[in-house]
Design a protein around this motif. Structure first.
Motif, PDB file in Angstrom:
ATOM      1  N   GLU A  16      42.087  43.056  27.828  1.00 26.49           N
ATOM      2  CA  GLU A  16      40.797  43.629  28.203  1.00 26.49           C
ATOM      3  C   GLU A  16      39.918  42.588  28.874  1.00 26.49           C
ATOM      4  OE1 GLU A  16      39.282  47.015  28.888  1.00 26.49           O
ATOM      5  OE2 GLU A  16      41.103  46.770  27.679  1.00 26.49           O
ATOM      6  N   ARG A  17      39.951  41.366  28.351  1.00 26.72           N
ATOM      7  CA  ARG A  17      39.137  40.304  28.947  1.00 26.72           C
ATOM      8  C   ARG A  17      39.579  40.024  30.377  1.00 26.72           C
ATOM      9  NH1 ARG A  17      39.962  35.431  25.839  1.00 26.72           N
ATOM     10  NH2 ARG A  17      38.748  34.433  27.489  1.00 26.72           N
ATOM     11  N   ILE A  18      40.891  40.103  30.608  1.00 26.74           N
ATOM     12  CA  ILE A  18      41.382  39.895  31.975  1.00 26.74           C
ATOM     13  C   ILE A  18      40.820  40.955  32.909  1.00 26.74           C
ATOM     14  CG2 ILE A  18      43.444  40.005  33.417  1.00 26.74           C
ATOM     15  CD1 ILE A  18      44.989  38.681  31.138  1.00 26.74           C
ATOM     16  N   ILE A  19      40.863  42.188  32.449  1.00 22.68           N
ATOM     17  CA  ILE A  19      40.339  43.277  33.283  1.00 22.68           C
ATOM     18  C   ILE A  19      38.858  43.072  33.571  1.00 22.68           C
ATOM     19  CG2 ILE A  19      39.876  45.751  33.347  1.00 22.68           C
ATOM     20  CD1 ILE A  19      42.427  46.223  31.818  1.00 22.68           C
ATOM     21  N   GLU A  20      38.124  42.715  32.524  1.00 27.23           N
ATOM     22  CA  GLU A  20      36.688  42.510  32.716  1.00 27.23           C
ATOM     23  C   GLU A  20      36.416  41.371  33.687  1.00 27.23           C
ATOM     24  OE1 GLU A  20      34.818  42.024  28.933  1.00 27.23           O
ATOM     25  OE2 GLU A  20      35.500  43.978  28.207  1.00 27.23           O
ATOM     26  N   ALA A  21      37.158  40.288  33.512  1.00 28.63           N
ATOM     27  CA  ALA A  21      36.973  39.146  34.421  1.00 28.63           C
ATOM     28  C   ALA A  21      37.296  39.555  35.854  1.00 28.63           C
ATOM     29  CB  ALA A  21      37.864  37.988  33.987  1.00 28.63           C
ATOM     30  N   ALA A  22      38.400  40.273  36.009  1.00 30.07           N
ATOM     31  CA  ALA A  22      38.794  40.715  37.352  1.00 30.07           C
ATOM     32  C   ALA A  22      37.710  41.602  37.952  1.00 30.07           C
ATOM     33  CB  ALA A  22      40.118  41.461  37.276  1.00 30.07           C
ATOM     34  N   LEU A  23      37.192  42.486  37.123  1.00 32.67           N
ATOM     35  CA  LEU A  23      36.145  43.400  37.581  1.00 32.67           C
ATOM     36  C   LEU A  23      34.908  42.626  38.018  1.00 32.67           C
ATOM     37  CD1 LEU A  23      35.964  46.432  37.809  1.00 32.67           C
ATOM     38  CD2 LEU A  23      34.900  46.503  35.551  1.00 32.67           C
ATOM     39  N   HIS A  24      34.562  41.621  37.228  1.00 30.51           N
ATOM     40  CA  HIS A  24      33.382  40.821  37.546  1.00 30.51           C
ATOM     41  C   HIS A  24      33.568  40.082  38.869  1.00 30.51           C
ATOM     42  CE1 HIS A  24      30.640  37.266  37.150  1.00 30.51           C
ATOM     43  NE2 HIS A  24      29.802  38.244  36.862  1.00 30.51           N
ATOM     44  N   VAL A  61      45.186  45.565  39.646  1.00 28.34           N
ATOM     45  CA  VAL A  61      44.251  46.230  40.561  1.00 28.34           C
ATOM     46  C   VAL A  61      44.161  47.717  40.231  1.00 28.34           C
ATOM     47  CG1 VAL A  61      43.901  46.941  42.954  1.00 28.34           C
ATOM     48  CG2 VAL A  61      44.493  44.569  42.439  1.00 28.34           C
ATOM     49  N   LEU A  62      45.296  48.299  39.918  1.00 24.63           N
ATOM     50  CA  LEU A  62      45.290  49.722  39.569  1.00 24.63           C
ATOM     51  C   LEU A  62      44.383  49.996  38.374  1.00 24.63           C
ATOM     52  CD1 LEU A  62      46.442  52.507  40.154  1.00 24.63           C
ATOM     53  CD2 LEU A  62      48.305  51.984  38.566  1.00 24.63           C
ATOM     54  N   GLU A  63      44.359  49.037  37.458  1.00 20.74           N
ATOM     55  CA  GLU A  63      43.476  49.177  36.297  1.00 20.74           C
ATOM     56  C   GLU A  63      42.014  49.198  36.748  1.00 20.74           C
ATOM     57  OE1 GLU A  63      44.432  50.182  32.614  1.00 20.74           O
ATOM     58  OE2 GLU A  63      45.860  49.185  33.939  1.00 20.74           O
ATOM     59  N   LEU A  64      41.695  48.368  37.720  1.00 20.46           N
ATOM     60  CA  LEU A  64      40.325  48.335  38.239  1.00 20.46           C
ATOM     61  C   LEU A  64      40.002  49.645  38.960  1.00 20.46           C
ATOM     62  CD1 LEU A  64      40.164  44.693  39.658  1.00 20.46           C
ATOM     63  CD2 LEU A  64      39.742  45.524  37.340  1.00 20.46           C
ATOM     64  N   VAL A  65      40.982  50.152  39.675  1.00 20.41           N
ATOM     65  CA  VAL A  65      40.794  51.429  40.364  1.00 20.41           C
ATOM     66  C   VAL A  65      40.501  52.525  39.340  1.00 20.41           C
ATOM     67  CG1 VAL A  65      41.937  53.202  41.738  1.00 20.41           C
ATOM     68  CG2 VAL A  65      42.226  50.792  42.329  1.00 20.41           C
ATOM     69  N   ALA A  66      41.262  52.516  38.264  1.00 17.89           N
ATOM     70  CA  ALA A  66      41.040  53.517  37.213  1.00 17.89           C
ATOM     71  C   ALA A  66      39.649  53.364  36.621  1.00 17.89           C
ATOM     72  CB  ALA A  66      42.110  53.378  36.126  1.00 17.89           C
ATOM     73  N   GLU A 102      26.556  51.020  45.762  1.00 12.87           N
ATOM     74  CA  GLU A 102      26.269  50.119  44.647  1.00 12.87           C
ATOM     75  C   GLU A 102      27.506  49.369  44.187  1.00 12.87           C
ATOM     76  OE1 GLU A 102      24.375  52.510  41.708  1.00 12.87           O
ATOM     77  OE2 GLU A 102      22.386  52.328  42.640  1.00 12.87           O
ATOM     78  N   HIS A 103      28.668  49.917  44.469  1.00 15.04           N
ATOM     79  CA  HIS A 103      29.930  49.250  44.076  1.00 15.04           C
ATOM     80  C   HIS A 103      30.872  49.211  45.280  1.00 15.04           C
ATOM     81  CE1 HIS A 103      28.563  49.759  39.911  1.00 15.04           C
ATOM     82  NE2 HIS A 103      28.268  50.996  40.237  1.00 15.04           N
ATOM     83  N   PRO A 104      30.456  48.520  46.326  1.00 15.05           N
ATOM     84  CA  PRO A 104      31.241  48.595  47.564  1.00 15.05           C
ATOM     85  C   PRO A 104      32.679  48.100  47.391  1.00 15.05           C
ATOM     86  CG  PRO A 104      29.628  46.809  47.649  1.00 15.05           C
ATOM     87  CD  PRO A 104      29.301  47.616  46.450  1.00 15.05           C
ATOM     88  N   HIS A 105      32.846  47.015  46.666  1.00 11.05           N
ATOM     89  CA  HIS A 105      34.193  46.455  46.546  1.00 11.05           C
ATOM     90  C   HIS A 105      35.067  47.312  45.642  1.00 11.05           C
ATOM     91  CE1 HIS A 105      31.587  42.849  47.458  1.00 11.05           C
ATOM     92  NE2 HIS A 105      32.377  42.929  48.503  1.00 11.05           N
ATOM     93  N   LEU A 106      34.438  47.900  44.649  1.00 12.08           N
ATOM     94  CA  LEU A 106      35.172  48.835  43.790  1.00 12.08           C
ATOM     95  C   LEU A 106      35.579  50.056  44.602  1.00 12.08           C
ATOM     96  CD1 LEU A 106      36.007  48.740  40.886  1.00 12.08           C
ATOM     97  CD2 LEU A 106      33.876  49.841  40.230  1.00 12.08           C
ATOM     98  N   ARG A 120      46.809  56.775  42.676  1.00 11.52           N
ATOM     99  CA  ARG A 120      45.421  57.028  43.051  1.00 11.52           C
ATOM    100  C   ARG A 120      45.050  58.488  42.810  1.00 11.52           C
ATOM    101  NH1 ARG A 120      44.976  54.695  47.724  1.00 11.52           N
ATOM    102  NH2 ARG A 120      46.253  56.345  48.600  1.00 11.52           N
ATOM    103  N   ARG A 121      45.949  59.375  43.227  1.00 12.18           N
ATOM    104  CA  ARG A 121      45.684  60.792  42.992  1.00 12.18           C
ATOM    105  C   ARG A 121      45.485  61.054  41.505  1.00 12.18           C
ATOM    106  NH1 ARG A 121      49.304  62.835  46.738  1.00 12.18           N
ATOM    107  NH2 ARG A 121      50.921  62.547  45.178  1.00 12.18           N
ATOM    108  N   ARG A 122      46.312  60.408  40.690  1.00 10.32           N
ATOM    109  CA  ARG A 122      46.257  60.617  39.253  1.00 10.32           C
ATOM    110  C   ARG A 122      44.892  60.209  38.682  1.00 10.32           C
ATOM    111  NH1 ARG A 122      47.464  57.816  34.900  1.00 10.32           N
ATOM    112  NH2 ARG A 122      47.998  55.945  36.080  1.00 10.32           N
ATOM    113  N   VAL A 123      44.446  59.001  39.014  1.00  4.98           N
ATOM    114  CA  VAL A 123      43.191  58.527  38.432  1.00  4.98           C
ATOM    115  C   VAL A 123      41.983  59.238  39.045  1.00  4.98           C
ATOM    116  CG1 VAL A 123      44.137  56.276  37.824  1.00  4.98           C
ATOM    117  CG2 VAL A 123      43.036  56.603  40.047  1.00  4.98           C
TER     118      VAL A 123
END
Lengths: 205, 205
Positions: A16-24, A61-66, A102-106, A120-123
């Motif tokens: 989870e910390r990895i995902i959060e860091a990546a997101l940040h 990255v897929l996790e970030l997309v989700a 507000e979240h251009p990179h996301l 992508r379709r799934r999420v």
DNA sequence: TACCCGTTCCTAACGTCGTTATAATTCCTA
DNA sequence: TAGGAATTATAACGACGTTAGGAACGGGTA
């Protein structure tokens, strides 16, 4: 007995910390800064550790997309509380474009052709479902029978994405894009109301 | 005296060959295969030679983006020959989506957020101008006065891009996307005709 | 307590990318 | 024909995603 459960908990926690860091990193510095080594550094690990939690960068990255779609979904649900069906539609349009601003990179990775189309379709499905619900109630409220409901949804979804892209691709500012999205939606809805065979009796009691 | 002019001609020729090779790699193998070394190999040079003709990879890619827009422009002009203003609009919609389907990788870089926004706007301008002309003649033919012409154009442009993206992102097939684009355009145009204050007298002679 | 095995982690490395420095070669000109 | 500019290739740099190898750790068993 709880020795292995603790290990599992720790594992899940670092994941989870990895995902959060990546997101940040993604949100604050953009996709170019989103490297495995950078993320690993931020969570105070060496790079290969990331591969104990994700098969490869794409999986991360897929996790970030989700995550992005979940975020968008929550904002959509908020907009869905608007009681008036017409305003509800324009509000979701505005909200969609606002999200992109507000979240251009996301928003960028959520629509990146590099991520697997099926995933992508799934999420994206839950978000589209909200749109479908809103269109359903709108058409019911106006006694409009859409010739092809799914087609209508896809048109709306594509239109929103296209106009939001005008903003995040730098063609127009975000405020203007929001205005465009609302206007486009109003126009399309008006078109649908108009093309409905003029059985124009109001819903009988 | 023609020794230096020949050199210049050769220079320009190599530059053109690089662009063509890059275009070929992009269209046949996708953006992942588009590397400086690969392009250099295809034109039978070493990699650094490319940098004598382009400041960096982005500059070369921008050339491909420009080429893509020129190609799209020529197809648009073809569609613009349709005499009926309504069919002309739906045809351009269909043509836009078809282009995205037939040149997916070209379409991808034409709308890649990595390429400079100003440059993209610049190379896209002539294409948008065609759209503007068509919308102008359409509104004239139907006695429709658009509240904000530029806004209307941006809505159309964004809508076309969004629906074409549905196809190239893999959400729907290209045939369906073409159908969606035509339908969306018809709906929007119908909306604009409807919202025009009902001065509904046909154009007097 | 001592051993052992599995998990966790890091260092080092591979191959590729964009890009640049450097040196060799070629070709025109004086 | 000698010199200088233009042209080319080789080698390298730093960064990337990713993998191999071995060190360190930690709990279960003798």
């Amino acid at each position: 007995m709880p020795t292995s459960t603790r290990r599992a908990r720790e594992r899940a926690n670092t994941r989870e910390r990895i995902i959060e860091a990546a997101l940040h990193v993604l949100e604050t510095e953009g996709i170019a800064a989103l490297t495995i080594r950078r993320i690993a550094t931020d969570v105070e690990y060496s790079a290969p550790v990331v591969y104990q939690h994700f098969a490869n960068k794409d999986a991360l990255v897929l996790e970030l997309v989700a995550h992005g779609h979940r975020l968008m979904l929550s904002e959509f649900r908020q907009a869905a509380q608007e009681p008036d069906t017409d305003r509800r539609m324009t509000r979701i349009a505005s909200q969609y474009v606002r999200f992109a601003g507000e979240h251009p990179h996301l928003f960028q990775i959520m629509n990146d052709p590099m991520v697997d189309a099926d995933e992508r379709r799934r999420v994206a499905e839950p978000v589209i479902d909200v749109l479908k619900e809103m269109l359903t109630s709108w058409s019911a409220a106006h006694d409009v029978v859409l010739a092809d409901f799914d087609q209508a949804c896809e048109i709306l979804w594509g239109t929103l994405y296209g106009i939001a892209s005008l903003s995040y691709l730098g063609s127009v500012g975000n405020d203007r894009a929001r205005c465009l999205a609302e206007q486009a939606l109003r126009t399309i809805l008006l078109g649908w109301r108009t093309e409905t065979p003029a059985n124009g009796r109001p819903a009988s009691s």
